[in-house]
Scaffold this motif. Structure first.
Motif, PDB file in Angstrom:
ATOM      1  N   PHE A  78       0.796  -1.128  -0.014  1.00  5.24           N
ATOM      2  CA  PHE A  78       0.039   0.023  -0.039  1.00  5.24           C
ATOM      3  C   PHE A  78       0.953   1.317  -0.033  1.00  5.24           C
ATOM      4  CE2 PHE A  78       0.783  -0.763   4.387  1.00  5.24           C
ATOM      5  CZ  PHE A  78       0.937   0.609   5.113  1.00  5.24           C
ATOM      6  N   SER A 336     -10.695  -3.942   0.080  1.00  6.87           N
ATOM      7  CA  SER A 336      -9.836  -3.177  -1.061  1.00  6.87           C
ATOM      8  C   SER A 336      -9.323  -1.911  -0.702  1.00  6.87           C
ATOM      9  CB  SER A 336     -10.880  -2.435  -2.028  1.00  6.87           C
ATOM     10  OG  SER A 336     -11.792  -1.864  -1.263  1.00  6.87           O
ATOM     11  N   SER A 337      -9.667  -1.472   0.756  1.00  2.00           N
ATOM     12  CA  SER A 337      -9.146  -0.266   1.242  1.00  2.00           C
ATOM     13  C   SER A 337      -8.998  -0.459   2.883  1.00  2.00           C
ATOM     14  CB  SER A 337      -9.719   1.063   0.936  1.00  2.00           C
ATOM     15  OG  SER A 337     -10.932   1.289   1.291  1.00  2.00           O
ATOM     16  N   LYS A 339      -8.160   1.020   7.172  1.00  2.00           N
ATOM     17  CA  LYS A 339      -7.478   2.329   8.053  1.00  2.00           C
ATOM     18  C   LYS A 339      -6.656   1.540   8.967  1.00  2.00           C
ATOM     19  CE  LYS A 339     -11.982   4.809   7.662  1.00  2.00           C
ATOM     20  NZ  LYS A 339     -13.144   5.502   8.514  1.00  2.00           N
ATOM     21  N   ILE A 377      -7.451   6.705   4.810  1.00  2.00           N
ATOM     22  CA  ILE A 377      -7.934   5.083   4.281  1.00  2.00           C
ATOM     23  C   ILE A 377      -6.753   4.826   3.194  1.00  2.00           C
ATOM     24  CG2 ILE A 377      -9.338   3.619   2.889  1.00  2.00           C
ATOM     25  CD1 ILE A 377     -11.594   5.617   3.898  1.00  2.00           C
ATOM     26  N   TYR A 378      -6.102   3.700   3.158  1.00  2.00           N
ATOM     27  CA  TYR A 378      -5.279   3.315   2.595  1.00  2.00           C
ATOM     28  C   TYR A 378      -5.582   2.146   1.439  1.00  2.00           C
ATOM     29  CZ  TYR A 378      -2.215   5.154   5.990  1.00  2.00           C
ATOM     30  OH  TYR A 378      -1.680   5.984   6.940  1.00  2.00           O
ATOM     31  N   THR A 379      -5.388   2.195  -0.032  1.00  2.00           N
ATOM     32  CA  THR A 379      -5.703   1.412  -0.921  1.00  2.00           C
ATOM     33  C   THR A 379      -4.671   0.137  -0.665  1.00  2.00           C
ATOM     34  OG1 THR A 379      -6.736   2.817  -2.457  1.00  2.00           O
ATOM     35  CG2 THR A 379      -5.903   0.812  -3.325  1.00  2.00           C
TER      36      THR A 379
END
Length: 393
Positions: A78, A336-337, A339, A377-379
């Protein structure tokens, strides 16, 4: 027969090099090879500097092939703080009873971080992992990445008039070569560009697709036994099909999808066959998988699976989607994403069991996941069945 001849040739070359370098070892080269094959990739890379014989052994094609054959891993990455955070965990592990609350399991994690965004901004839309390599792009320029060696190779643009492209990565198991195949994004085309990796003399070649088509916007392609499969639309038609690209012969094929009343979502690999998943009507705790049995006859079979994923999504406080299957037959559900706190779920349909991997410890920069900004939020990019490779770029 051709594959067997190739393997015999590789073995003979390996044996010849072994005899030439045996004087450089204080113990038998076979023993040295066995020891090195059991070490992490970081250690193998360091041992290349010990001596020329050690470097020759660890860069030999036969050794690299044996190294790839080790247990596959789940590769995760990520983007955060102008860096790409990479980690991997073993896919095969002890499973736990589906209703046992102690189903969480710890996994040994290999992790590192690398500068990526500053050099390649807003470009990380990767292909699947194919024999240890991954491909992505920046402004229609393909970039090949080896997560094991942490090397990047920027390729020339396949076509100056293509402002956006779709990239597919394939591997020919007979010749042992990777090939990158590119097409214009969301535009029907009767040809594509193909480049073979590993040869300084190689450049992009134009290959006719036979069928004028455009690839689906969300497809990344699946390489299975030397053939790349991807979803596409036929020119001047809304009919969706599966296109096949034989990596060795560079020939295309077209395969009709299962019945038209089935909603196809994306392609995945199941037991070394291409498959598409569809959620069964009136079945909240399962899904239906359509498996390609015969590409020439457009023959598909269907199989239903029970997987009460909603129960775990509710109890874990996150929403996971089916991402694919491990070589051992486990389903993998990923977010998919994410925290600060999320999970990857492994489901064994035969044992009716689940295990989970918590997204903690996937980076040594604790400030990333301990960020108090709840809106951050991270992908998450997940690569199933990833094998470590020392293929040089």
């Amino acid at each position: 027969m051709e594959k067997q001849g190739k393997e015999k040739k590789i073995i003979k070359v390996y044996q010849r090099r072994r005899k030439q370098s045996e004087q450089g070892f204080s113990f038998p080269v076979d023993l040295a090879s066995e020891i090195l094959l059991r070490l992490p990739e970081k250690s193998v890379a360091r041992f290349r500097c010990v001596s020329k014989p050690w470097s020759s052994l660890t860069t030999d094609t036969y050794f690299i092939s044996l190294f790839k054959a080790r247990s596959p891993r789940l590769l995760l990455c990520f983007e955060a703080n102008d860096k790409l955070f990479v980690s991997s965990i073993p896919q095969h592990h002890q499973t736990f009873d589906i209703w046992n609350k102690s189903y969480s399991s710890s996994q040994p994690i290999d992790r590192y971080q690398m500068e990526l965004i500053s050099k390649y901004p807003n470009c990380f839309n990767p292909t699947e992992s194919v024999q240890g390599l991954i491909c992505f792009q920046k402004l229609a320029t393909p970039i090949v990445w080896n997560p094991t060696t942490r090397r990047l190779l920027t390729l020339p643009k396949p076509d100056g008039s293509w402002k956006e492209i779709t990239i597919f990565l394939g591997y020919d198991p007979v010749e042992g070569k990777h090939k990158v195949m590119c097409m214009p994004l969301l535009r029907a085309s009767s040809d594509c560009r193909v480049l073979t990796l590993g040869s300084a003399q190689e450049s992009w070649r134009t290959v006719k697709t036979i069928y004028n088509h455009r690839s689906d916007n969300h497809t990344h392609g699946k390489c299975i036994k030397g053939v790349v499969y991807y979803l596409a639309f036929v020119y001047r038609s809304d009919v969706e099909v599966v296109m096949s690209f034989d990596v060795k012969s560079e020939k295309f094929g077209k395969i009709r999808l299962p019945p038209s009343d089935v909603h196809k979502i994306f392609l995945m690999v199941y037991q070394d066959k291409v498959a598409c998943v569809d959620r069964k009507p009136n079945m909240n705790d399962g899904f239906r998988l359509w498996i390609l049995e015969d590409a020439k006859k457009h023959k598909w079979s269907s199989k239903d699976f029970l997987a009460p994923i909603e129960h775990f999504n509710e109890s874990l406080g996150c929403y996971s989607l089916l991402n694919g299957f491990t070589h051992a037959g486990e389903f993998i559900y990923v977010v998919s994403s994410f925290k600060k706190s999320s999970y990857i779920l492994f489901c064994d349909p035969l044992r009716n069991s689940f295990r989970r991997f918590e997204l903690k410890g996937i980076t040594d920069d604790e400030s990333v996941l301990n960020n108090n900004d709840r809106s951050q939020i991270y992908t998450l990019h997940v690569f199933l069945n990833h094998v470590e490779s020392h293929t040089s770029l």
